[in-house]
Design a protein around this motif. Structure first.
Motif, short mmCIF file in Angstrom:
data_model
loop_
_atom_site.label_atom_id
_atom_site.label_comp_id
_atom_site.label_asym_id
_atom_site.label_seq_id
_atom_site.Cartn_x
_atom_site.Cartn_y
_atom_site.Cartn_z
N TYR A 60 0.87 -1.18 0.00
CA TYR A 60 0.00 0.00 0.00
C TYR A 60 0.90 1.22 0.00
O TYR A 60 1.73 1.39 0.91
CB TYR A 60 -0.93 -0.02 1.21
N ASN A 89 -4.06 -0.75 -3.85
CA ASN A 89 -5.00 -0.33 -2.82
C ASN A 89 -5.87 -1.52 -2.41
O ASN A 89 -6.99 -1.66 -2.85
CB ASN A 89 -5.86 0.84 -3.34
N ARG A 147 -4.03 -2.01 3.25
CA ARG A 147 -4.41 -0.66 3.69
C ARG A 147 -4.82 -0.66 5.15
O ARG A 147 -4.48 0.24 5.92
CB ARG A 147 -5.57 -0.17 2.80
#
Ligand SMILES: [Zn+2]
Length: 487
Positions: free
Chosen positions: A374, A413, A418
């Motif tokens: 991420y 993502n 994340r």
């Protein structure tokens, strides 16, 4: 060096009690006094006309024995006809003092000449050759120098050198030859290896993890030259007597002196083994086998991503299981923890690193490997650089394990990255629907190799990024070593 060994050997032989009562040392040799270590054996052989002095008054006990002399002494001991005669050897004339015995011993296949037609009667005899000759002459069973030597030692005819070897290459001297020959002929002369009558007191070595030297003589000034053996903690010795701080002991076949302060009458407790390595005990790796349960992930060629991911995860864990590094898996069976649950695993179990394991799919039109991190600081995960570096090492080791197309290290993502709280990576090992990549994915050996690669990549990350060289010892578990520094 040779001389030194011979001297020690003499010291060792002279320390052994040989029964002498049945024979008196009554030769006229002025160089073999009554106290000479071989006096009894020399006298015995002289009285049997097996051995002669070099002159009527000199035996020259330290002179080396030649092959010719050995043949004559052996021949006489066997009662062979020693009448001088022609031989088949160009260097042994009929007039040679040993010619008759050489002929007889050659006929009996006790001794032989050399390929060039010589006998080399003046060549020096070494202990190995002597062992073979005695074995053949008295049919003791030995066929080569090492088993002949062992037989002589087992029978108490010969003893090893101070260094524990037989000393097969050491030239033999007349007094030693006399000792060995007398012991061969007359068992009363033999060393009773089981006889420990003077070594009566049982003691135990107490030196912890160190070792205790056995010396050929009591030694106050430390001199390494007279160390004839070493004892370790807990070993039993039999003590005959004490001289100052020294105990005169027998341990196995070795007889000598040890510092008595390291001997105890009770067997000491075993030295505790070194504590198991603790390096990495502080680390917990979270392995996340992608998908599971109702979510099979991608599929191809009859294989499901969820099963492949779990299998590789188990292989990866099996390597960590050989180290103190902890592993927690987000699933161990065919279940489906939610992405949020997976991301929370690190926090819940004190994880330090998170690896999510997947395969890709794209209609058999794409193939290769990629690793994701991420790329920006999230609400929970500040470890952008670390996650990227972790992905770099994962990608490199994956490439090493399965040489597929390198699709590189990428930002992604993805919820498990994340929402994570530790350095986190998601790896795509290959495309499960690619007819190229499936060759690796479908093979358990290749999947095991991938598990190994992910284990090594985890070590690489700590080793290089965190300078954890203490983990360097764990590469050998997988037969590997640290990667090159890649960040
Ligand atoms: Zn997946």
């Amino acid at each position: 060096m040779k001389k030194w060994i011979i001297l020690l050997c003499i010291a060792l032989i002279s320390s052994v009690i040989v029964p002498m009562s049945h024979v008196s040392a009554n030769t006229n040799f002025k160089d073999v006094g009554a106290s000479h270590r071989a006096a009894a054996e020399i006298s015995y052989l002289v009285n049997k006309n097996i051995i002669n002095g070099v002159t009527p008054t000199e035996f020259v006990p330290d002179r080396e024995v030649t092959r010719g002399e050995a043949a004559a002494m052996l021949g006489r001991s066997l009662g062979l006809n020693g009448q001088k005669r022609a031989t088949s050897f160009k260097d042994v004339a009929a007039g040679n003092m040993a010619s008759g015995y050489i002929v007889e011993l050659v006929n009996k296949k006790v001794i032989s000449g050399y390929g060039d037609g010589t006998f080399r009667p003046n060549a020096k005899l070494d202990r190995g050759e002597m062992a073979i000759l005695i074995n053949r002459a008295y049919t003791l069973g030995g066929t080569n120098s090492s088993d002949s030597a062992k037989i002589l030692m087992d029978k108490g005819i010969a003893q090893g050198m101070a260094d524990g070897s037989f000393g097969g290459n050491v030239t033999i001297i007349r007094s030693d030859f006399a000792v060995f020959l007398a012991r061969t002929i007359n068992a009363d002369f033999r060393v009773k290896t089981g006889d420990t009558s003077i070594f009566k007191t049982t003691q135990y070595v107490s030196v912890g993890s160190s070792t205790l030297n056995i010396r050929s003589k009591p030694q106050v000034v430390n001199s390494p030259s007279n160390v004839i053996g070493k004892l370790s903690h807990g070993q039993m010795v039999s003590v005959a007597s004490y001289t100052g701080n020294w105990a005169y002991i027998k341990a196995g076949n070795l007889i000598g002196y040890v510092d008595k302060s390291y001997l105890k009458s009770a067997k000491p407790a075993a030295v505790l083994p070194a504590p198991p390595p603790a390096a990495g005990k502080d680390l917990t790796i979270i392995i996340d086998p992608g998908h599971g349960g109702t979510d099979p992930g991608a599929s191809g060629f009859g294989f499901l991503e969820k099963n492949v991911a779990l299998n590789v995860s188990n292989h990866m864990k099996s390597y960590f299981d050989k180290t103190p590094i902890q592993v927690v898996m987000t699933r161990t069976g065919d279940t489906y923890p939610s992405l949020t649950q997976r991301a929370e695993f690190a926090k819940k179990y004190g994880g330090d690193m998170f690896v999510s394991i997947h395969t890709n799919a794209f209609n058999n039109s794409v193939n290769g490997q990629e690793s994701f991190y991420y790329g920006s600081t999230s609400a929970t995960n500040p470890y952008v650089t670390q996650s990227k570096v972790l992905s770099i090492y994962m990608q490199a080791r994956m490439q090493e394990a399965w040489p597929l197309v390198n699709r590189g290290v990428k930002q992604g993502n993805l919820a498990v990255l994340r929402q994570n709280t530790v350095p986190a990576t998601l790896i795509e090992m290959g495309f499960i629907d690619s007819d190229v990549d499936i060759k690796y994915i479908r093979s358990d050996a290749h999947r095991k190799n991938m598990g190994r690669a992910l284990y090594l990549a985890s070590l690489d990350f700590y080793y290089h990024y965190h300078g954890r060289t203490d983990l360097g010892q764990y590469y050998s578990i997988a037969g590997s070593s640290p990667s090159k520094r890649l960040h």
